[in-house]
Scaffold this motif. Structure first.
Motif, PDB file in Angstrom:
ATOM      1  N   CYS A   1       0.840  -1.206   0.000  1.00  0.00           N
ATOM      2  CA  CYS A   1       0.000   0.000   0.000  1.00  0.00           C
ATOM      3  C   CYS A   1       0.873   1.252   0.000  1.00  0.00           C
ATOM      4  O   CYS A   1       1.790   1.370   0.820  1.00  0.00           O
ATOM      5  CB  CYS A   1      -0.880   0.049   1.252  1.00  0.00           C
ATOM      6  N   TYR A   2       0.567   2.160  -0.899  1.00  0.00           N
ATOM      7  CA  TYR A   2       1.201   3.472  -0.868  1.00  0.00           C
ATOM      8  C   TYR A   2       0.125   4.515  -1.127  1.00  0.00           C
ATOM      9  O   TYR A   2      -0.439   4.585  -2.214  1.00  0.00           O
ATOM     10  CB  TYR A   2       2.315   3.584  -1.919  1.00  0.00           C
ATOM     11  N   ASN A   3      -0.182   5.294  -0.095  1.00  0.00           N
ATOM     12  CA  ASN A   3      -1.231   6.326  -0.159  1.00  0.00           C
ATOM     13  C   ASN A   3      -2.553   5.747  -0.669  1.00  0.00           C
ATOM     14  O   ASN A   3      -3.099   6.196  -1.677  1.00  0.00           O
ATOM     15  CB  ASN A   3      -0.778   7.498  -1.039  1.00  0.00           C
ATOM     16  N   GLU A   4      -3.054   4.768   0.039  1.00  0.00           N
ATOM     17  CA  GLU A   4      -4.258   4.040  -0.378  1.00  0.00           C
ATOM     18  C   GLU A   4      -5.476   4.349   0.498  1.00  0.00           C
ATOM     19  O   GLU A   4      -6.414   3.556   0.547  1.00  0.00           O
ATOM     20  CB  GLU A   4      -3.995   2.525  -0.368  1.00  0.00           C
ATOM     21  N   GLN A   5      -5.482   5.486   1.181  1.00  0.00           N
ATOM     22  CA  GLN A   5      -6.582   5.769   2.106  1.00  0.00           C
ATOM     23  C   GLN A   5      -7.943   5.808   1.415  1.00  0.00           C
ATOM     24  O   GLN A   5      -8.963   5.485   2.034  1.00  0.00           O
ATOM     25  CB  GLN A   5      -6.342   7.092   2.847  1.00  0.00           C
ATOM     26  N   GLU A   6      -7.980   6.138   0.150  1.00  0.00           N
ATOM     27  CA  GLU A   6      -9.256   6.250  -0.567  1.00  0.00           C
ATOM     28  C   GLU A   6      -9.886   4.880  -0.839  1.00  0.00           C
ATOM     29  O   GLU A   6     -11.109   4.783  -0.948  1.00  0.00           O
ATOM     30  CB  GLU A   6      -9.068   6.996  -1.901  1.00  0.00           C
ATOM     31  N   VAL A   7      -9.073   3.845  -0.961  1.00  0.00           N
ATOM     32  CA  VAL A   7      -9.613   2.530  -1.344  1.00  0.00           C
ATOM     33  C   VAL A   7      -9.555   1.489  -0.236  1.00  0.00           C
ATOM     34  O   VAL A   7     -10.186   0.444  -0.339  1.00  0.00           O
ATOM     35  CB  VAL A   7      -8.883   1.973  -2.594  1.00  0.00           C
ATOM     36  N   LEU A   8      -8.828   1.771   0.825  1.00  0.00           N
ATOM     37  CA  LEU A   8      -8.511   0.735   1.810  1.00  0.00           C
ATOM     38  C   LEU A   8      -9.728   0.159   2.521  1.00  0.00           C
ATOM     39  O   LEU A   8      -9.796  -1.051   2.769  1.00  0.00           O
ATOM     40  CB  LEU A   8      -7.504   1.279   2.829  1.00  0.00           C
ATOM     41  N   HIS A   9     -10.706   0.993   2.840  1.00  0.00           N
ATOM     42  CA  HIS A   9     -11.893   0.471   3.524  1.00  0.00           C
ATOM     43  C   HIS A   9     -12.663  -0.502   2.633  1.00  0.00           C
ATOM     44  O   HIS A   9     -13.079  -1.572   3.077  1.00  0.00           O
ATOM     45  CB  HIS A   9     -12.804   1.617   3.988  1.00  0.00           C
ATOM     46  N   GLU A  10     -12.841  -0.132   1.375  1.00  0.00           N
ATOM     47  CA  GLU A  10     -13.567  -1.008   0.456  1.00  0.00           C
ATOM     48  C   GLU A  10     -12.753  -2.265   0.147  1.00  0.00           C
ATOM     49  O   GLU A  10     -13.293  -3.379   0.090  1.00  0.00           O
ATOM     50  CB  GLU A  10     -13.903  -0.260  -0.834  1.00  0.00           C
ATOM     51  N   THR A  11     -11.448  -2.109  -0.042  1.00  0.00           N
ATOM     52  CA  THR A  11     -10.581  -3.254  -0.303  1.00  0.00           C
ATOM     53  C   THR A  11     -10.627  -4.238   0.858  1.00  0.00           C
ATOM     54  O   THR A  11     -10.785  -5.442   0.665  1.00  0.00           O
ATOM     55  CB  THR A  11      -9.132  -2.784  -0.541  1.00  0.00           C
ATOM     56  N   SER A  12     -10.512  -3.724   2.073  1.00  0.00           N
ATOM     57  CA  SER A  12     -10.530  -4.593   3.253  1.00  0.00           C
ATOM     58  C   SER A  12     -11.876  -5.288   3.393  1.00  0.00           C
ATOM     59  O   SER A  12     -11.936  -6.466   3.765  1.00  0.00           O
ATOM     60  CB  SER A  12     -10.197  -3.800   4.514  1.00  0.00           C
ATOM     61  N   ARG A  13     -12.961  -4.601   3.072  1.00  0.00           N
ATOM     62  CA  ARG A  13     -14.295  -5.199   3.171  1.00  0.00           C
ATOM     63  C   ARG A  13     -14.418  -6.373   2.204  1.00  0.00           C
ATOM     64  O   ARG A  13     -14.863  -7.468   2.576  1.00  0.00           O
ATOM     65  CB  ARG A  13     -15.373  -4.161   2.869  1.00  0.00           C
ATOM     66  N   GLN A  14     -14.008  -6.150   0.949  1.00  0.00           N
ATOM     67  CA  GLN A  14     -14.130  -7.205  -0.052  1.00  0.00           C
ATOM     68  C   GLN A  14     -13.223  -8.399   0.250  1.00  0.00           C
ATOM     69  O   GLN A  14     -13.626  -9.560   0.091  1.00  0.00           O
ATOM     70  CB  GLN A  14     -13.808  -6.657  -1.443  1.00  0.00           C
ATOM     71  N   LEU A  15     -12.000  -8.122   0.697  1.00  0.00           N
ATOM     72  CA  LEU A  15     -11.073  -9.215   0.987  1.00  0.00           C
ATOM     73  C   LEU A  15     -11.509 -10.009   2.210  1.00  0.00           C
ATOM     74  O   LEU A  15     -11.392 -11.248   2.238  1.00  0.00           O
ATOM     75  CB  LEU A  15      -9.653  -8.675   1.168  1.00  0.00           C
ATOM     76  N   LYS A  16     -12.030  -9.331   3.218  1.00  0.00           N
ATOM     77  CA  LYS A  16     -12.530 -10.031   4.403  1.00  0.00           C
ATOM     78  C   LYS A  16     -13.703 -10.934   4.022  1.00  0.00           C
ATOM     79  O   LYS A  16     -13.798 -12.085   4.483  1.00  0.00           O
ATOM     80  CB  LYS A  16     -12.954  -9.026   5.475  1.00  0.00           C
ATOM     81  N   GLU A  17     -14.576 -10.423   3.186  1.00  0.00           N
ATOM     82  CA  GLU A  17     -15.717 -11.212   2.721  1.00  0.00           C
ATOM     83  C   GLU A  17     -15.238 -12.463   1.977  1.00  0.00           C
ATOM     84  O   GLU A  17     -15.759 -13.564   2.182  1.00  0.00           O
ATOM     85  CB  GLU A  17     -16.577 -10.337   1.805  1.00  0.00           C
TER      86      GLU A  17
END
Length: 198
Positions: free
Chosen positions: A9-25
């Protein structure tokens, strides 16, 4: 099997919440299906981000132990961040899958990678893009040019393959033996037993 996902991750604050949600799912689905262990984890590697990427990673870890973080002291580049993450997890997992934080690759291919590892005992399983429909003209042009230039230089490279791959612990231990400073992980493959996932 214990599976770790490793995401530089490099400056990923805009996508990290959605990315983490999808990967956790996705991970929870694989755990419930009995394909991976509940000790499997999602590891974000902060490559010296200047935004709130690390704060978000810390929040994710505090909210759920499936998330972990590795923080590099400064920006060292995508390939070095990826390598740092893989070397950090290699002793805890049976296999690790590397992927980009913006989820530009289809995460449903993870299922096929896990099956290739579990059923066919493949040490390296790589994802290959079947199409670049969402890419801009510039992105398509530069990507295709890269693969063509590498091929002309005699480098065996799989077209449209980048950092989306599964590597077994054995493959990670083999990777650890390389001492090159500027190692590129893009071309890791197992030519004797290729198992591309589209």
């Amino acid at each position: 099997m214990t599976l770790f996902l490793v995401i530089p991750c490099y400056n990923e604050q805009e996508v990290l919440h959605e990315t983490s949600r999808q990967l956790k799912e996705k991970m929870n689905y694989l755990i419930l299906a009995g394909k991976i262990s509940d000790k499997s984890r999602i590891v974000f590697v902060d490559d010296g981000s200047k935004d709130k990427t690390w704060e978000i990673i810390e929040e994710l870890h505090e909210s759920d132990c499936i998330f972990r973080g590795v923080k590099l002291s400064r920006n060292r580049g995508h390939q070095n961040a990826l390598l740092a993450g893989l070397m950090t997890v290699k002793n805890e997992c049976d296999a690790a899958i590397s992927l980009d934080a913006d989820l530009q690759d289809d995460i449903d291919a993870i299922d096929g990678m896990v099956d290739k590892f579990s059923n066919e005992k493949c040490d390296v399983v790589y994802g290959v893009r079947s199409a670049r429909k969402t890419d801009t003209f510039f992105k398509k042009f530069t990507a295709e040019s890269f693969y063509k230039i590498m091929a002309k230089m005699g480098v065996e490279v799989t077209f449209n393959h980048a950092d989306y791959r599964l590597m077994s612990r054995r493959a990670l231990e083999g990777l650890e033996q390389f001492k090159e400073v500027n190692l590129s992980l893009i071309h890791i493959s197992e030519p004797t037993r290729p198992a591309p996932i589209s």
